[in-house]
Scaffold this active site. Structure first.
Site, short mmCIF file in Angstrom:
data_model
loop_
_atom_site.label_atom_id
_atom_site.label_comp_id
_atom_site.label_asym_id
_atom_site.label_seq_id
_atom_site.Cartn_x
_atom_site.Cartn_y
_atom_site.Cartn_z
N ASN A 122 25.98 15.80 -1.55
CA ASN A 122 27.20 16.20 -1.67
C ASN A 122 27.80 17.05 -0.82
O ASN A 122 27.84 18.48 -1.16
CB ASN A 122 27.74 16.57 -3.23
CG ASN A 122 27.16 15.32 -4.40
OD1 ASN A 122 28.00 14.39 -4.30
ND2 ASN A 122 26.19 15.29 -5.15
N ASP A 123 27.97 16.63 0.24
CA ASP A 123 28.64 17.37 1.38
C ASP A 123 30.11 17.22 1.27
O ASP A 123 30.66 16.13 1.67
CB ASP A 123 28.23 17.20 2.71
CG ASP A 123 28.62 17.93 3.87
OD1 ASP A 123 29.52 18.64 3.70
OD2 ASP A 123 28.22 17.79 5.00
N PHE A 124 30.80 18.30 0.99
CA PHE A 124 32.60 18.28 0.92
C PHE A 124 33.17 18.63 2.15
O PHE A 124 34.27 18.77 2.05
CB PHE A 124 32.89 19.26 -0.30
CG PHE A 124 32.80 18.39 -1.72
CD1 PHE A 124 33.80 18.10 -2.28
CD2 PHE A 124 31.59 18.69 -2.24
CE1 PHE A 124 33.65 17.48 -3.44
CE2 PHE A 124 31.49 18.25 -3.56
CZ PHE A 124 32.19 17.60 -4.32
N GLY A 125 32.19 18.58 3.08
CA GLY A 125 32.85 19.24 4.66
C GLY A 125 32.39 20.45 5.05
O GLY A 125 32.75 20.87 6.11
N ARG A 160 35.24 14.75 2.51
CA ARG A 160 34.91 14.79 4.14
C ARG A 160 35.72 14.13 4.72
O ARG A 160 35.69 14.12 6.22
CB ARG A 160 33.52 14.18 4.40
CG ARG A 160 32.49 14.95 3.61
CD ARG A 160 30.94 14.56 4.22
NE ARG A 160 30.72 13.43 3.86
CZ ARG A 160 30.05 12.60 3.07
NH1 ARG A 160 29.78 13.50 1.89
NH2 ARG A 160 29.86 11.44 2.84
#
Length: 423
Positions: A364-367, A179
């Site tokens: 778990n936000d990778f963007g 992120r």
């Protein structure tokens, strides 16, 4: 499915000051050498970016700066007394990164069916590879599979090097770096004894038990249902100390036992029914929450089928609560020092609970947004494996259950279990 590319991804900076170069495996790590890697997968809706693969490779490399062992290799030192000791050589040989694609599979194809489809297991790396067979092979592997309208991020890590807490610590950190963060929120701690632990040359994969074809299904319990279950377990068990997790474990113990009895009417009601619990050691002995490695062991209790099924959920929950209370600092250290593994559970439980609702899965936000679902790899097929995850909404849990078909049908129709699931 098309395999587009595969490569090794090393740490971006191999010259970081104070970087660890060698990590000895301790008794808790060594006990997991004969089993298979941890495999978990996150499912996302399709990202808008056109450079997802290169972005994930670059952010993985930067994250490995903080986790040198995962870019290393498992090695063994052979001793004159015909024993060996295992360690991780943090040599930056690299983690495996595979890019795959399938335009015929959508997100709904993976999460919509009643049972988890077999295609899911093709999205995981390091499949069926035993941990100690991974000498000079990657300790971490990632497979990014582009779907018709989404992304499956399948990750696998050698279980002799990480437990569930360390595994999700890494994934959480990777999502932070992805992120755009420069540093991670929780630093891994590698300090441990530098004295090698010797083991004999007797390591063999755990024997495969013949099992019928398994069905796998995700069941959901919301926060309100968990609270009701906990209250019921405490009131019927004459306690106020039973946690939601203990009440849930008691429900599953009773449910799976009934399913086994239903599918095998010849079983005796006086037979011993065994319950096994994976115990987390970090908080019990004051390890840093960022401790990297295995800090888990297995403890168990038992009762007869008649006592378990006739005495209600409170009885089962109290048995589990008593087992948890027995896991004192002294008990943990005694287990740890048992390098010959005499304390390991040798009786076969009717089912096994792994995972934890404490692990941050849906953060778990990778963007490009949070995952829509989580799935396990096949690992070694076990009739009765139940993996617990935190649900997408706060306070709930998801259970990924693997059972023989007739037991799964019995579970789906079990009155006590379905009542706990009801909305």
């Amino acid at each position: 499915m098309e395999m587009i590319s595969s490569c090794l991804v090393g740490r971006e900076n191999n010259e970081i000051a104070n970087s660890i170069t060698r990590l000895e495996l301790n008794p808790w790590d060594l006990r997991l050498l004969p089993i298979v890697p941890i495999q978990r997968g996150l499912i996302y809706h399709k990202p808008q970016s056109q450079n997802i693969i290169s972005h994930l490779k670059n952010s993985l490399s930067r994250t490995l700066n903080f986790f040198p062992p995962l870019a290393g290799r498992l090695s063994a030192t052979h001793h004159d007394d015909c024993t060996k000791s295992y360690f991780v050589d943090c040599n930056n040989a690299g983690a495996e990164f595979t890019h795959a694609a399938t335009a015929s599979i959508s997100v709904s194809d993976l999460i919509g069916p009643k049972y988890i489809p077999e295609i899911v297991y093709s999205f995981f790396p390091l499949d069926s590879l035993t941990n100690f067979e991974a000498i000079s092979k990657p300790l971490l592997a990632v497979q990014v599979t582009e779907l018709a309208d989404g992304l499956f991020l399948g990750c696998a890590a050698n279980h002799a090097v990480v437990d569930g807490t360390s595994f999700w610590h890494f994934i959480n950190s990777w999502s932070e770096i992805s992120r755009g963060l420069k540093n991670i929120s929780k630093t891994p701690v590698f300090s441990r004894s530098t004295k090698p632990v010797k083991v004999g040359n007797h390591l063999t994969p755990r024997p495969m038990v013949e099992t019928p074809p398994l069905l796998r299904k995700v069941f959901h319990l919301g926060k309100e249902r968990l609270t009701e279950l906990k209250n019921k377990a405490n009131s019927t068990g004459g306690s106020d100390k039973i946690s939601s997790y203990q009440a849930l474990a008691a429900l599953l113990w009773r449910t799976i036992t009934r399913c086994q009895k239903f599918t095998n009417m010849n079983m005796s009601s006086s037979r011993e029914i065994y319950f096994a619990l994976v115990v987390g050691a970090r908080s019990r002995i004051g390890l840093d929450e960022g401790y990297f490695g295995n800090a888990i062991y297995t403890a168990g209790t038992s009762t007869t089928e008649r006592e378990l099924l006739q005495n209600g959920i409170g009885y089962a929950a109290v048995k589990i609560n008593e087992l948890v209370k027995q896991q004192t600092r002294e008990a943990v250290m005694e287990n740890f020092e048992d390098s010959e593994n005499r304390a390991f559970i040798r009786k076969l439980p009717s089912f096994f609970i792994i995972g934890s609702p404490r692990h941050d899965v849906y953060g778990n936000d990778f963007g490009w947004g949070k995952p829509v679902a989580v799935r396990c790899g096949r690992g070694r097929d076990i009739d009765g494996k139940i993996t617990v995850f935190a649900a997408a909404e706060c306070g709930g849990v998801d259970l990924e259950v693997s059972l023989a078909a007739e037991k799964m049908v019995a579970m789906e129709n079990d009155t006590e279990f379905t009542a706990a699931l009801a909305h």
